[in-house]
Write an enzyme that holds these catalytic residues in place. Structure first.
Site, PDB file in Angstrom:
ATOM      1  N   ASP A 144       7.849  11.913 -22.915  1.00  0.00           N
ATOM      2  CA  ASP A 144       7.356  11.913 -24.306  1.00  0.00           C
ATOM      3  C   ASP A 144       7.433  13.304 -24.929  1.00  0.00           C
ATOM      4  OD1 ASP A 144       5.897  10.789 -26.615  1.00  0.00           O
ATOM      5  OD2 ASP A 144       4.277  12.087 -25.930  1.00  0.00           O
ATOM      6  N   LEU A 202      -4.377  -5.934  -9.547  1.00  0.00           N
ATOM      7  CA  LEU A 202      -5.113  -6.323  -8.347  1.00  0.00           C
ATOM      8  C   LEU A 202      -5.567  -5.128  -7.512  1.00  0.00           C
ATOM      9  CD1 LEU A 202      -3.229  -9.560  -7.359  1.00  0.00           C
ATOM     10  CD2 LEU A 202      -5.037  -9.212  -9.018  1.00  0.00           C
ATOM     11  N   CYS A 203      -5.451  -3.928  -8.073  1.00  0.00           N
ATOM     12  CA  CYS A 203      -5.959  -2.734  -7.396  1.00  0.00           C
ATOM     13  C   CYS A 203      -7.482  -2.711  -7.442  1.00  0.00           C
ATOM     14  CB  CYS A 203      -5.465  -1.492  -8.132  1.00  0.00           C
ATOM     15  SG  CYS A 203      -4.289  -0.536  -7.193  1.00  0.00           S
ATOM     16  N   HIS A 204      -8.084  -2.265  -6.359  1.00  0.00           N
ATOM     17  CA  HIS A 204      -9.533  -2.106  -6.340  1.00  0.00           C
ATOM     18  C   HIS A 204      -9.935  -0.867  -7.125  1.00  0.00           C
ATOM     19  CE1 HIS A 204      -8.632  -4.538  -2.789  1.00  0.00           C
ATOM     20  NE2 HIS A 204      -9.821  -5.074  -2.960  1.00  0.00           N
ATOM     21  N   MET A 259      -1.482   3.751  -4.429  1.00  0.00           N
ATOM     22  CA  MET A 259      -1.202   3.304  -5.803  1.00  0.00           C
ATOM     23  C   MET A 259      -1.664   4.374  -6.805  1.00  0.00           C
ATOM     24  SD  MET A 259       0.511   0.641  -5.415  1.00  0.00           S
ATOM     25  CE  MET A 259       0.852   0.587  -7.170  1.00  0.00           C
ATOM     26  N   GLU A 260      -2.745   5.060  -6.470  1.00  0.00           N
ATOM     27  CA  GLU A 260      -3.231   6.130  -7.336  1.00  0.00           C
ATOM     28  C   GLU A 260      -2.222   7.278  -7.377  1.00  0.00           C
ATOM     29  OE1 GLU A 260      -5.082   4.254  -5.417  1.00  0.00           O
ATOM     30  OE2 GLU A 260      -6.629   3.530  -6.788  1.00  0.00           O
TER      31      GLU A 260
END
Lengths: 167, 167, 167, 167, 167, 167
Positions: free
Chosen positions: F136, F83-85, F121-122
């Site tokens: 990894d 739901l992030c723009h 969020m980024e």
């Protein structure tokens, strides 16, 4: 480059000083209309050129596929080029024309935006992806195809204004 | 090519006959180990080459970024090349070395798979994306960088077995 | 459905019992050749159909773009359909033909794999993306285009073997 | 359409004249608030509708999965639709409701932006991806599900202002 | 580490010797069934936990969104983790449960494949993306949410067979 | 929460009332410069930390790979977080530093934009992807690596202005 050499002695610091890749801040740059044009060439055998000219490529319409691949890749430039800014491409076109003299297909891409950074990487990506897709379409006929001379030709907009390559 | 020429007269038919791009069926091909090696070169100014050699590129470690961009793009080849099959790449490496004689950075990529089709498009995509990323890293220093001679050098595996380009 | 109703009383448990989406385990399924065919139709005005027939669509070759969009989307099915398994598509073709009787463009897509699950979602995704791209190409001429009757027609391979829809 | 027919005679020219797909330049268009609403329907068996109503679908919460798939696909419209501009979607919602009369699930999606082009392709993509994901969730129960009547209902903003379909 | 230190003296060589990232060749590894389980936790305020428990999160069904985000990200692991091999995930599930004692939501993801490399990165990516999506869903309520203890718990298959963490 | 409980009785309504995920409309929000900083830590064994410090990780330059993975993932946040723009990231940097006291690598990411929503969020996605890529790179040496304490530290811009976490 003594600064960088010193940094080898102090642990990870040099990684954050000289080696740290980062996406440069462009939030303060102005929103202006910007364009960029890039070109390239795919060298092919005369037989492949004939097949392209007559639409005889077994995998399908090679030039249409290449053109669409170029436009789609232009939109995905920030995915492919790690430090490229995501940018709103507002226009893109790419032409592929047979150039009998050079013995290949010449590719020209122009990208346009009204945004904060230039679109030359988008134009280059467009040319490269169109070239790659063309090679893929003809590779059964022409496994020795070569992509060459991929480069930015000119740019407009931004602080620099008009720029074109010297040669 | 009379068949295709005829098709110009009957509406859309030709689009489904000669022009219809399709992803060729390879489900019957054998799973064998396949490799491909592709090369290319990015021509740069002597000043840019010096900056690369000394790790002086303002945007960060240009060669590391290019190498990673190449490997990541190799994995995304089917996204970029419309009619390429999705393929499980089982190995990829890319080297970038300064070539003072040619005046640029030489790129070599090798891709490996145990799958049903060759990986030369993956090797080419790897070279092209590494080249693009390198151009992006140095473009403030060297806006006239040129990517050239991107081509498949050799392949192994599959029905053809070993293949290398003639020149 | 008493099990689910009970679950409303015990906190989040029901989310893990009845509501928890998961990608079903297919690692034990056999690798066999599987195909699926899906179809659909895009209803258009007679004027738009004429424009398509004559290659007069201002944005470019609408049918070529639709076909390539379909094939590329088929490869990206697991990205679009959350619980779809990533699958190696080994072949895909899509045809678009003008159907004057129905007043639209009929789309048929066939996908093939040698893998552990069926490819009907890939065939449906191919039809839908081709339809979407076609609508995009003609939307300036025909803002009321409708995509309909998108459905699986037949499947082969896997445990079920041959299946075709009843009507 | 004599122009296009002529072009068959002069090599590749026609590919750059009538057939050349391009992303139309919108950099000069105004940034305004724009919305679009699209709808569609997935026809299902009564048994499948019952299973959806009671949350009995074995793969999980089908309607939640469909809704999220729709929103995510709306964001990826420029990846799926080759000539669509990348656009900043500023809002998206999608509703799925059981429609017993029509015998299916009705889907409505509304997308919003403050950008230079309309968002009807985003709304259509949202509906289609939600429909695809729903079909995937129920396909073990209902292999004959059909997606139909996917279309734009209305748009606001831009030069055109308010538009709604005639029927 | 004298080898690497030496390399600082000889131009770019060290970049290809010690620093060159590459995707390790796994084409010779056996195709076996492999699983991995990873866990993590999102610490939240008691108010946020209450809202989750009651489905009161304004942006929607936070746990369903997180679960789907996790599964989708697991499929995109090779896109996110540069040197990860593309792998056919044959099964994935993720559970989110409120853990009142720890004051958060515990996440467990299990991924399965029948392929040539392990799937622990896919399980970790699944946990991380589910956690990120959960944080996004509740961030208006709980801007100080913390994601912690993301780690591999156990693995099966491959040359190593069963492995579980020591603590 | 009586509203939601009621909804269990009336079919699908609750799915559209309390459970319907949607991308909130931000088209009316102001375009301002916004930044966010997030941090996290990857706990590693002392041997792994030594290997990182000396560039001895067999798969290549782990910190460079992690940094690039972080920046690339930041750009792909709307793909990962349902739901992030989609947002135009105008700057991103990520630093990784060995923290001997905590026994791990500390990660800090800062993201910047001139757009309509925040970029926390980024920043979180950047930290998480850098952490995943680091795990990894070292997983052969250190299969018990743990990612922890991933959280937003501070934000600027937007209606809220400056915000920093309380602890």
């Amino acid at each position: 480059m003594s600064d960088s050499q010193d940094s080898h002695h102090d642990g990870f610091t040099h990684l954050d000083r000289s080696g740290a890749a980062r996406m440069v801040d462009v939030s303060g740059k102005e929103v202006t209309t910007r364009t960029a044009t890039a070109t390239g060439v795919v060298f092919l055998t005369p037989e492949t050129i004939e097949a392209l000219r007559h639409g005889d490529v077994p995998k399908g319409d090679a030039l249409a596929v290449a053109r669409i691949a170029g436009i789609q890749a232009a939109k995905r430039t920030p995915d492919l080029v790690p430090l490229c800014h995501p940018i709103a491409i507002h226009g893109a076109d790419v032409t592929l024309t047979v150039d009998d003299e050079r013995g290949g297909v010449a590719i020209t891409a122009t990208t346009r935006t009204a945004d904060r950074t230039g679109v030359e990487m988008e134009a280059l990506t467009c040319v490269m992806a169109a070239a790659l897709a063309l090679v893929d379409m003809v590779k059964a006929l022409d496994p020795e195809a070569v992509v060459s001379e991929v480069r930015v030709e000119e740019k407009t907009g931004g602080k620099t204004g008009y720029w074109h390559r010297s040669a």
